[in-house]
Design an enzyme around this catalytic site. Structure first.
Site: not given
Ligand SMILES: Cc1cc2nc3c(=O)[nH]c(=O)nc-3n(C[C@H](O)[C@H](O)[C@H](O)COP(=O)(O)O)c2cc1C
Length: 356
Positions: A75, A112, A138
């Site tokens: 992430s 992101y 994302t």
């Protein structure tokens, strides 16, 4: 909450059509993702802030994924930096040389898009410089979904942890800007405030092309749920699609991912690989997703539960269990390789109802 439950329940509504007498003495779960050989189609989804689950956090997950020669997606909001996660697996062998077709661990980076494009560009740069093989962009989070528990608990990152990819401190890390999720506004979730201040809600298909322009590695769209968007994603030049509803954490009452998978697979018509995450809890779920056209699946919460239970060993146990169940499902359904798994191996609810 409804989508979260439905992600799991929807798998239970699908039945497996097993084939028999097919010599399944030697079942092989190996496959490829974007051309990279991995040991099984069970991969690790990106989940933020893993050091909240276990002190070893993302390093423990990376080591477990490495051990099983599968794909882990890191992430953007990890509590360990890209560089430190990569360093944590340096001592592990990268291939199992005894296998005829060796599989290797693969890392992808979840991205992101920040309002500050320079922050975003540097994340891409660091991921590719550190050997990540793809960017999973994302696309379902222009704003954070309404996460009631986070609001009730006034979620914030504990003070001893940071969003490590944005630390500007020492260790020669790039200066990509300071972010802080530890400042919840009034009674809101700190993460929701962070997203509305940092993440770009103007995000559109041109931004996907912008990422493609800056990345020398393949780019996937994570968060596609409809045929229409799948076609646009292919037109925008993505190299893969992850059918995902963010584990039911964004827009509630969207379809379960396994129910959305087939329309996306049909729309894409083989142009790019399609993956799925959401609700994978058993080996039979993996089998069903592959039968409906997923190249591989990604698990989110089970990884976090396993991490909280026993760190690296816990994630290894979780992967071992899911893989063993999947291997058995393949054998009992008469499939020797993942290529043998196809649409004829499952019956979805409308088909079952039609026969009543
Ligand atoms: C605690 C938590 C944190 C997550 N963090 C991220 C993230 O940082 N980026 C992202 O794209 N998805 C994130 N996700 C979504 C997962 O990547 C994935 O889509 C989802 O967890 C799959 O569903 P599952 O949990 O049922 O396996 C997160 C999910 C959870 C539960």
């Amino acid at each position: 909450m409804l989508t979260l439950a439905n992600n799991e329940q929807a798998f239970d509504r699908i039945q497996i059509r097993p084939r028999i007498l097919r010599d399944v003495s030697n079942v092989n779960t190996r496959t490829t993702v974007l051309g990279h050989r991995i040991s099984s189609p069970i991969c690790i989804a990106p989940t933020a802030m893993q050091r909240m689950a276990h002190p070893d956090g993302e390093c423990a997950t990376a080591r477990a994924a490495h051990h099983y020669k599968t794909c882990m997606v890191l992430s953007s909001w990890s509590t360990t930096s890209i560089e430190d996660v990569v360093a944590s697996t340096k001592d592990l062998p990268s291939r199992n040389g005894e296998e005829e077709e060796p599989s290797s661990p693969v890392k992808w980076f979840q991205l992101y898009i920040y309002k500050d494009r320079e922050v975003t560009r540097q994340l891409i740069e660091r991921a590719q410089n550190n050997g990540f093989k793809a960017i999973a962009l994302t696309v379902d989070t222009p704003f954070l979904g309404r996460r009631l528990a986070d609001i009730r608990n006034r979620f914030q990152l504990p003070p001893h942890l940071t969003m490590a990819n944005f630390s500007t401190a020492d260790k020669g890390k790039s200066q990509v800007g300071r972010v802080n999720v530890s400042e919840p506004v009034s009674n809101a979730s700190g993460l929701a405030s962070y997203v509305s201040s940092q993440i770009d809600p103007t995000l559109n298909w041109k931004d996907v092309q912008w990422v493609k322009k800056h990345a020398r590695i393949p780019v996937l769209a994570k968060g596609v749920l409809t045929a229409e968007d799948a076609k646009l994603a292919v037109e925008a030049g993505v190299d893969g699609i992850i059918v995902s509803n963010h584990g039911g954490r964004q827009l509630d009452t969207v379809p379960a991912t396994i129910d959305a998978l087939e329309e996306v697979v049909k729309a894409v018509d083989g142009h790019v690989e399609v993956y799925l995450d959401g609700g994978i809890r058993r080996g039979t779920d993996v089998f069903k997703a592959l039968a409906l056209g997923a190249r591989a699946v990604f698990v989110g919460r089970p990884t976090l539960w396993a991490l909280s239970y026993k760190g690296e060993e816990g994630v290894k146990e979780m992967l071992a269990l899911l893989n063993e169940e999947f291997r058995l499902a393949m054998a009992l359904a008469g499939c020797q390789t993942v290529k043998d798994i196809n649409r004829s191996h499952v019956k979805t609810l409308p088909e079952c109802l039609a026969k009543l």
